[in-house]
Design a protein around this motif. Structure first.
Motif, PDB file in Angstrom:
ATOM      1  N   ALA A  27       0.836  -1.160   0.062  1.00 39.70           N
ATOM      2  CA  ALA A  27       0.086   0.044   0.080  1.00 39.70           C
ATOM      3  C   ALA A  27       0.889   1.412   0.052  1.00 39.70           C
ATOM      4  CB  ALA A  27      -0.922  -0.214   1.198  1.00 39.70           C
ATOM      5  N   PHE A  28       2.167   1.171   0.627  1.00 40.59           N
ATOM      6  CA  PHE A  28       2.801   2.290   0.593  1.00 40.59           C
ATOM      7  C   PHE A  28       4.606   1.956   0.374  1.00 40.59           C
ATOM      8  CE2 PHE A  28       5.589   5.309   2.834  1.00 40.59           C
ATOM      9  CZ  PHE A  28       5.076   6.607   2.185  1.00 40.59           C
ATOM     10  N   GLY A  29       5.200   2.527  -0.368  1.00 38.61           N
ATOM     11  CA  GLY A  29       6.540   2.384  -0.531  1.00 38.61           C
ATOM     12  C   GLY A  29       6.766   1.772  -2.297  1.00 38.61           C
ATOM     13  N   VAL A  30       8.037   1.447  -2.399  1.00 42.66           N
ATOM     14  CA  VAL A  30       8.151   0.699  -3.617  1.00 42.66           C
ATOM     15  C   VAL A  30       9.341  -0.016  -3.463  1.00 42.66           C
ATOM     16  CG1 VAL A  30       9.169   1.676  -6.051  1.00 42.66           C
ATOM     17  CG2 VAL A  30       7.694   3.251  -4.825  1.00 42.66           C
ATOM     18  N   LEU A  31       8.985  -1.056  -4.101  1.00 44.34           N
ATOM     19  CA  LEU A  31       9.924  -2.428  -3.954  1.00 44.34           C
ATOM     20  C   LEU A  31       9.902  -3.063  -5.246  1.00 44.34           C
ATOM     21  CD1 LEU A  31       8.867  -4.071  -0.552  1.00 44.34           C
ATOM     22  CD2 LEU A  31      10.971  -3.011  -0.983  1.00 44.34           C
ATOM     23  N   ALA A  32      10.950  -3.756  -5.601  1.00 43.15           N
ATOM     24  CA  ALA A  32      11.029  -4.594  -6.888  1.00 43.15           C
ATOM     25  C   ALA A  32       9.932  -5.556  -6.733  1.00 43.15           C
ATOM     26  CB  ALA A  32      12.355  -5.279  -7.053  1.00 43.15           C
ATOM     27  N   ASP A  33       9.510  -6.189  -7.918  1.00 39.41           N
ATOM     28  CA  ASP A  33       8.363  -6.975  -7.627  1.00 39.41           C
ATOM     29  C   ASP A  33       8.682  -8.228  -7.091  1.00 39.41           C
ATOM     30  OD1 ASP A  33       6.353  -5.413  -9.039  1.00 39.41           O
ATOM     31  OD2 ASP A  33       6.728  -6.346 -10.916  1.00 39.41           O
ATOM     32  N   ASP A  34      10.074  -8.878  -7.066  1.00 37.21           N
ATOM     33  CA  ASP A  34      10.284 -10.010  -6.655  1.00 37.21           C
ATOM     34  C   ASP A  34      10.370  -9.916  -5.229  1.00 37.21           C
ATOM     35  OD1 ASP A  34      12.416  -8.681  -6.988  1.00 37.21           O
ATOM     36  OD2 ASP A  34      13.718 -10.290  -7.395  1.00 37.21           O
ATOM     37  N   ILE A  35      10.856  -8.953  -4.657  1.00 33.46           N
ATOM     38  CA  ILE A  35      11.017  -8.514  -3.198  1.00 33.46           C
ATOM     39  C   ILE A  35       9.731  -8.265  -2.736  1.00 33.46           C
ATOM     40  CG2 ILE A  35      11.970  -6.963  -1.515  1.00 33.46           C
ATOM     41  CD1 ILE A  35      13.825  -8.717  -3.039  1.00 33.46           C
ATOM     42  N   LYS A  36       8.598  -7.429  -3.306  1.00 36.64           N
ATOM     43  CA  LYS A  36       7.572  -7.390  -2.824  1.00 36.64           C
ATOM     44  C   LYS A  36       6.525  -8.798  -2.724  1.00 36.64           C
ATOM     45  CE  LYS A  36       4.439  -6.307  -5.832  1.00 36.64           C
ATOM     46  NZ  LYS A  36       3.286  -5.696  -6.676  1.00 36.64           N
ATOM     47  N   GLU A  37       6.770  -9.934  -3.512  1.00 30.88           N
ATOM     48  CA  GLU A  37       6.198 -10.838  -3.757  1.00 30.88           C
ATOM     49  C   GLU A  37       6.706 -11.785  -2.432  1.00 30.88           C
ATOM     50  OE1 GLU A  37       3.489 -11.556  -4.865  1.00 30.88           O
ATOM     51  OE2 GLU A  37       3.513  -9.562  -5.866  1.00 30.88           O
ATOM     52  N   ALA A  38       8.060 -11.692  -2.104  1.00 33.55           N
ATOM     53  CA  ALA A  38       8.770 -12.546  -1.105  1.00 33.55           C
ATOM     54  C   ALA A  38       8.248 -11.939   0.324  1.00 33.55           C
ATOM     55  CB  ALA A  38      10.215 -12.096  -1.151  1.00 33.55           C
ATOM     56  N   CYS A  39       8.070 -10.500   0.314  1.00 25.07           N
ATOM     57  CA  CYS A  39       7.482  -9.972   1.648  1.00 25.07           C
ATOM     58  C   CYS A  39       5.938 -10.373   1.741  1.00 25.07           C
ATOM     59  CB  CYS A  39       7.595  -8.383   1.266  1.00 25.07           C
ATOM     60  SG  CYS A  39       9.210  -7.972   1.739  1.00 25.07           S
TER      61      CYS A  39
END
Length: 130
Positions: A27-39
């Protein structure tokens, strides 16, 4: 809706992940897609208590939920769709299960969930006797 705050290693930047109506998103912040999915995977496994596992099939996340029902019964869901059930018979002390046809889950998956219930890793309904 519930928000989860994750902080970067510098302790200043943070990311807000939100679970709304069963769906997780950044909802807030910018992450690479693979890092976002891992989180998101880590949050699901940590905070969704009815999720014994998740896996990927053809690049799509598959979330397994095993929800306790009355009378020593569990329903199994894959991405919120019913795919089977597990029943524990208190008189015989045995488990029985069924899976819907053409389901991604196998007998080995269900045997793993049965073993998890025997170890107390899956919730039982209050009042059910083991």
């Amino acid at each position: 809706m519930k928000d989860y705050h994750l902080y970067n290693k510098n302790g200043l930047a943070f990311y807000v992940f939100r679970k709304s109506q069963g769906e997780w998103q950044l909802a807030f912040g910018v992450l690479a897609d693979d890092i976002k999915e891992a989180c998101i995977d880590a949050l699901i496994l940590r905070f969704d208590t009815d999720v014994p596992e998740l896996f990927y099939h053809h690049g799509k996340r598959q979330v397994v939920e095993v929800r306790a029902k009355k009378y020593s019964l569990w329903h199994i869901y894959l991405n919120n769709a019913y795919v089977g059930s597990i029943q524990f018979y208190t008189f015989t002390k045995q488990f029985n299960y069924h899976l819907e046809d053409n389901c991604l889950l196998t007998d080995d998956h269900v045997q793993k969930y049965i073993a998890m219930s025997q170890r107390g890793e899956l919730k039982w309904r209050k009042g059910d006797i083991r």
